[in-house]
Design a protein around this motif. Structure first.
Motif, PDB file in Angstrom:
ATOM      1  N   LEU A 250       0.828  -1.203   0.000  1.00 54.77           N
ATOM      2  CA  LEU A 250       0.000   0.000   0.000  1.00 54.77           C
ATOM      3  C   LEU A 250       0.866   1.258   0.000  1.00 54.77           C
ATOM      4  CD1 LEU A 250      -2.854  -0.985   2.484  1.00 54.77           C
ATOM      5  CD2 LEU A 250      -3.133  -0.448   0.049  1.00 54.77           C
ATOM      6  N   ASN A 251       1.945   1.239   0.772  1.00 57.32           N
ATOM      7  CA  ASN A 251       2.849   2.394   0.794  1.00 57.32           C
ATOM      8  C   ASN A 251       3.443   2.662  -0.578  1.00 57.32           C
ATOM      9  OD1 ASN A 251       2.700   3.336   3.465  1.00 57.32           O
ATOM     10  ND2 ASN A 251       4.193   1.849   4.197  1.00 57.32           N
ATOM     11  N   GLN A 252       3.882   1.616  -1.251  1.00 58.35           N
ATOM     12  CA  GLN A 252       4.490   1.795  -2.579  1.00 58.35           C
ATOM     13  C   GLN A 252       3.465   2.312  -3.582  1.00 58.35           C
ATOM     14  OE1 GLN A 252       7.823   1.520  -2.501  1.00 58.35           O
ATOM     15  NE2 GLN A 252       7.416   0.943  -0.375  1.00 58.35           N
ATOM     16  N   ASP A 253       2.243   1.788  -3.519  1.00 55.80           N
ATOM     17  CA  ASP A 253       1.194   2.231  -4.449  1.00 55.80           C
ATOM     18  C   ASP A 253       0.820   3.691  -4.217  1.00 55.80           C
ATOM     19  OD1 ASP A 253       1.138  -0.267  -5.591  1.00 55.80           O
ATOM     20  OD2 ASP A 253      -0.638  -0.952  -4.493  1.00 55.80           O
ATOM     21  N   LEU A 254       0.615   4.060  -2.958  1.00 53.28           N
ATOM     22  CA  LEU A 254       0.191   5.433  -2.664  1.00 53.28           C
ATOM     23  C   LEU A 254       1.309   6.433  -2.894  1.00 53.28           C
ATOM     24  CD1 LEU A 254      -2.102   4.950   0.463  1.00 53.28           C
ATOM     25  CD2 LEU A 254      -2.779   5.651  -1.841  1.00 53.28           C
ATOM     26  N   LEU A 255       2.552   5.996  -2.740  1.00 48.53           N
ATOM     27  CA  LEU A 255       3.670   6.908  -2.990  1.00 48.53           C
ATOM     28  C   LEU A 255       3.707   7.346  -4.456  1.00 48.53           C
ATOM     29  CD1 LEU A 255       5.970   8.240  -1.439  1.00 48.53           C
ATOM     30  CD2 LEU A 255       7.422   6.292  -2.024  1.00 48.53           C
ATOM     31  N   LYS A 256       3.245   6.487  -5.353  1.00 46.74           N
ATOM     32  CA  LYS A 256       3.168   6.860  -6.776  1.00 46.74           C
ATOM     33  C   LYS A 256       2.111   7.947  -6.989  1.00 46.74           C
ATOM     34  CE  LYS A 256       4.466   2.166  -8.196  1.00 46.74           C
ATOM     35  NZ  LYS A 256       3.982   0.905  -8.817  1.00 46.74           N
ATOM     36  N   LYS A 257       1.029   7.880  -6.232  1.00 45.65           N
ATOM     37  CA  LYS A 257      -0.041   8.858  -6.365  1.00 45.65           C
ATOM     38  C   LYS A 257       0.284  10.157  -5.640  1.00 45.65           C
ATOM     39  CE  LYS A 257      -5.043   9.404  -5.736  1.00 45.65           C
ATOM     40  NZ  LYS A 257      -6.303   8.751  -5.284  1.00 45.65           N
ATOM     41  N   PRO A 264       5.594   7.454   5.866  1.00 49.81           N
ATOM     42  CA  PRO A 264       4.750   6.343   5.418  1.00 49.81           C
ATOM     43  C   PRO A 264       3.270   6.722   5.439  1.00 49.81           C
ATOM     44  CG  PRO A 264       6.279   5.651   7.151  1.00 49.81           C
ATOM     45  CD  PRO A 264       6.331   7.134   7.099  1.00 49.81           C
ATOM     46  N   PHE A 265       2.490   6.024   4.659  1.00 51.49           N
ATOM     47  CA  PHE A 265       1.041   6.133   4.737  1.00 51.49           C
ATOM     48  C   PHE A 265       0.516   5.186   5.816  1.00 51.49           C
ATOM     49  CE2 PHE A 265       2.398   7.212   0.487  1.00 51.49           C
ATOM     50  CZ  PHE A 265       1.682   8.367   0.185  1.00 51.49           C
ATOM     51  N   PHE A 266       1.164   4.023   5.895  1.00 49.19           N
ATOM     52  CA  PHE A 266       0.792   3.003   6.872  1.00 49.19           C
ATOM     53  C   PHE A 266       2.062   2.426   7.488  1.00 49.19           C
ATOM     54  CE2 PHE A 266      -2.219   2.936   3.317  1.00 49.19           C
ATOM     55  CZ  PHE A 266      -3.405   3.274   3.971  1.00 49.19           C
ATOM     56  N   VAL A 267       1.960   1.972   8.710  1.00 51.98           N
ATOM     57  CA  VAL A 267       3.121   1.427   9.413  1.00 51.98           C
ATOM     58  C   VAL A 267       2.695   0.220  10.239  1.00 51.98           C
ATOM     59  CG1 VAL A 267       5.005   1.885  11.016  1.00 51.98           C
ATOM     60  CG2 VAL A 267       4.095   3.762   9.621  1.00 51.98           C
ATOM     61  N   ALA A 268       3.393  -0.909  10.053  1.00 52.07           N
ATOM     62  CA  ALA A 268       3.209  -2.066  10.929  1.00 52.07           C
ATOM     63  C   ALA A 268       4.107  -1.876  12.150  1.00 52.07           C
ATOM     64  CB  ALA A 268       3.574  -3.352  10.192  1.00 52.07           C
ATOM     65  N   THR A 269       3.523  -2.037  13.332  1.00 50.88           N
ATOM     66  CA  THR A 269       4.237  -1.759  14.575  1.00 50.88           C
ATOM     67  C   THR A 269       4.323  -3.022  15.421  1.00 50.88           C
ATOM     68  OG1 THR A 269       3.291   0.472  14.548  1.00 50.88           O
ATOM     69  CG2 THR A 269       4.287  -0.274  16.614  1.00 50.88           C
ATOM     70  N   ILE A 270       5.544  -3.463  15.715  1.00 53.40           N
ATOM     71  CA  ILE A 270       5.725  -4.635  16.568  1.00 53.40           C
ATOM     72  C   ILE A 270       5.663  -4.172  18.019  1.00 53.40           C
ATOM     73  CG2 ILE A 270       7.167  -6.616  17.108  1.00 53.40           C
ATOM     74  CD1 ILE A 270       6.148  -6.467  14.208  1.00 53.40           C
ATOM     75  N   ASP A 271       4.675  -4.646  18.763  1.00 50.74           N
ATOM     76  CA  ASP A 271       4.533  -4.274  20.164  1.00 50.74           C
ATOM     77  C   ASP A 271       5.558  -5.014  21.023  1.00 50.74           C
ATOM     78  OD1 ASP A 271       2.635  -2.317  20.161  1.00 50.74           O
ATOM     79  OD2 ASP A 271       0.952  -3.618  20.653  1.00 50.74           O
ATOM     80  N   ALA A 272       5.825  -4.440  22.186  1.00 49.44           N
ATOM     81  CA  ALA A 272       6.791  -5.030  23.108  1.00 49.44           C
ATOM     82  C   ALA A 272       6.171  -6.167  23.903  1.00 49.44           C
ATOM     83  CB  ALA A 272       7.323  -3.961  24.059  1.00 49.44           C
ATOM     84  N   GLU A 273       7.019  -7.051  24.385  1.00 47.49           N
ATOM     85  CA  GLU A 273       6.623  -8.125  25.287  1.00 47.49           C
ATOM     86  C   GLU A 273       7.456  -8.004  26.569  1.00 47.49           C
ATOM     87  OE1 GLU A 273       4.190 -10.137  24.778  1.00 47.49           O
ATOM     88  OE2 GLU A 273       3.817 -10.032  22.618  1.00 47.49           O
TER      89      GLU A 273
END
Length: 488
Positions: A250-257, A264-273
């Motif tokens: 999605l980031n790559q697609d929206l960056l073209k537009k 970033p437009f979207f970010v995956a976030t790894i939560d802590a344990e």
């Protein structure tokens, strides 16, 4: 060494203020060395040496680059409360009564598991949770936009850290991907289409909890590098990768537009344990995802990890991550928190900073250095993106002051402030209304009612003392003033 009660009461949410001695420390040691905090345990070193060691990897900063914030006072809740409906004020009143003192709080924690879900949903869930369904979460996003909060960090609350639930991992993966497409995507697209500057809209974040994305997660994370557990490890990596790949594409697609977009437009976030799972598995999981989805040549990152800066080895860990990213050709993405497991860590006297002051200094120093690196190097920074996840007003104001006058830069676009939904709302309100902050999001848990109930119980258990100090009688007083005093 035991941790002081006031430290336990305030560390998770970063309550209290930075004292004048702390500010003097920050001025006395203005990041003249280019490394993170101590290489050895903070407990074995003299206090003065410990304070002087809080310096950070990356670009040096001069003494004049640190804003003076020692006279800043946390904002009153009254003006924010005036914007709420009577139903919302009633729900907050219930929280105020439940947190009047430690006896009430402990009683609330004890009886909470037996309170009917419907009762909790009617009274308090809407304050702290985005809803049960995708549609409800979309409506939550619209309400946040009305408050000037452009985006969310979504977290599906289903998890199984102890491996005692029979949860459907594939369902969690699919529901998480669905929330990206059906909540975060329409939420940001609607704003991008009407924005004067596309960089004024904060990214949409999707929180990935390792303990929710594989069977028997504690064992898998504990044995992450054990060849005998390769199949289970690969399952966790595959599930996290499947979600992050959606974000990346999605980031790559929206960056073209929107080619002028710098974050970033979207970010995956790894939560802590918890600490043992973090060091045995989560850090390595983050590295795998960074290498896949944050290549150095990409103008934006798609994945960030979480560092808990109340840990004594957090500086050392971040220094190693920085050097490894530089060597192996990918960018780090950081969410900085103080910490989430102070009440449940088995060896907290050994692994957690001895005082809240130490954690505050560590947090503000590392945060400031990362921001400075992003501002100086822009898209070439090894720190691809930073989320300042804190309820501490002084940390948020320090970040805000460092970013002043940097409009239009890739560095500023990649620093986002964040708080939990329903918490520190007076801080959020003040930052938006009085300091014109646009790069701000709320962490929004959502999912089945029984799971969000578990989330609320964890918040009481982990944040309880801080909730009590911030709510209780002061909250009831503020509600009264908001109802019976004129608006400013």
């Amino acid at each position: 060494m035991s941790l002081r009660p006031q430290y336990l009461a305030s560390l998770k949410l970063g309550k209290g203020i930075i004292s004048r001695p702390q500010i003097r420390v920050l001025r006395t040691y203005p990041f003249l060395s280019a490394r993170f905090v101590s290489q050895s345990s903070i407990h074995n070193r003299p206090a003065a040496a410990t304070m002087g060691a809080h310096v950070v990897s990356g670009t040096d900063a001069s003494p004049s680059s640190l804003p003076l914030i020692d006279d800043v006072q946390p904002p009153s809740s009254v003006q924010y409360l005036k914007t709420l409906s009577k139903r919302e004020l009633f729900s907050l009143g219930v929280i105020g009564v439940a947190t009047l003192n430690k006896y009430f709080l402990n009683l609330m924690i004890a009886v909470f598991p037996y309170v009917p879900v419907l009762f909790i949903k009617l009274l308090v869930s809407s304050l702290y949770c985005g809803g049960d369904t995708v549609q409800e979460v979309r409506e939550c996003g619209k309400r946040l936009q009305e408050r000037g909060i452009s985006n969310m960090m979504l977290s599906l609350t289903i998890e199984d850290a102890e491996g005692t639930k029979n949860i459907d991992i594939n369902h969690i993966v699919q529901e998480t991907i669905t929330s990206v497409h059906e909540v975060l995507k329409p939420n940001i697209l609607q704003q991008l289409e009407t924005a004067v500057d596309v960089n004024d809209v904060a990214p949409g974040y999707i929180a990935l909890k390792p303990s929710a994305l594989c069977t028997n997660p504690a064992k898998v994370l504990s044995n992450f590098k054990n060849p005998e557990w390769k199949q289970q490890r690969d399952e966790l990596v595959s599930n996290c990768s499947a979600i992050t790949k959606v974000v990346y594409d999605l980031n790559q697609d929206l960056l073209k537009k929107y080619p002028t977009r710098k974050s970033p437009f979207f970010v995956a976030t790894i939560d802590a344990e918890k600490y043992n799972l973090q060091v045995s598995g989560v850090y390595e999981l983050q590295r795998i995802l960074f290498e896949k989805f944050n290549p150095r040549e990409s103008p934006i990152v798609s994945c960030i990890g979480t560092w808990q800066l109340y840990l004594t080895d957090s500086g050392k860990e971040l220094e190693q991550e920085y050097e490894r990213a530089e060597k192996e050709g990918y960018k780090l993405g950081l969410k900085l928190v103080r910490g989430a497991y102070i009440h449940s860590e088995l060896n907290r006297d050994l692994i957690i900073q001895p005082t809240k002051n130490d954690s505050d200094i560590n947090y503000n120093t590392i945060m400031s250095k990362v921001i400075n690196d992003l501002l100086v190097k822009g898209a070439k920074s090894t720190y691809g993106h930073l989320v300042v996840a804190s309820h501490n007003y002084h940390s948020q104001m320090l970040a805000t002051k460092l970013l002043e006058g940097k409009d239009g830069s890739a560095g500023k676009a990649n620093v986002v402030l964040a708080q939990l939904l329903g918490m520190a709302d007076n801080v959020t309100y003040d930052l938006i209304r009085n300091h014109h902050v646009k790069n701000i999001v709320k962490y929004v848990p959502w999912g089945p009612p029984i799971e969000t109930k578990d989330y609320l119980l964890r918040r009481l258990q982990e944040n309880g003392d801080a909730v009590r100090s911030d709510n209780g009688f002061p909250l009831l007083q503020a509600i009264y003033k908001s109802l019976f005093t004129k608006a400013a």
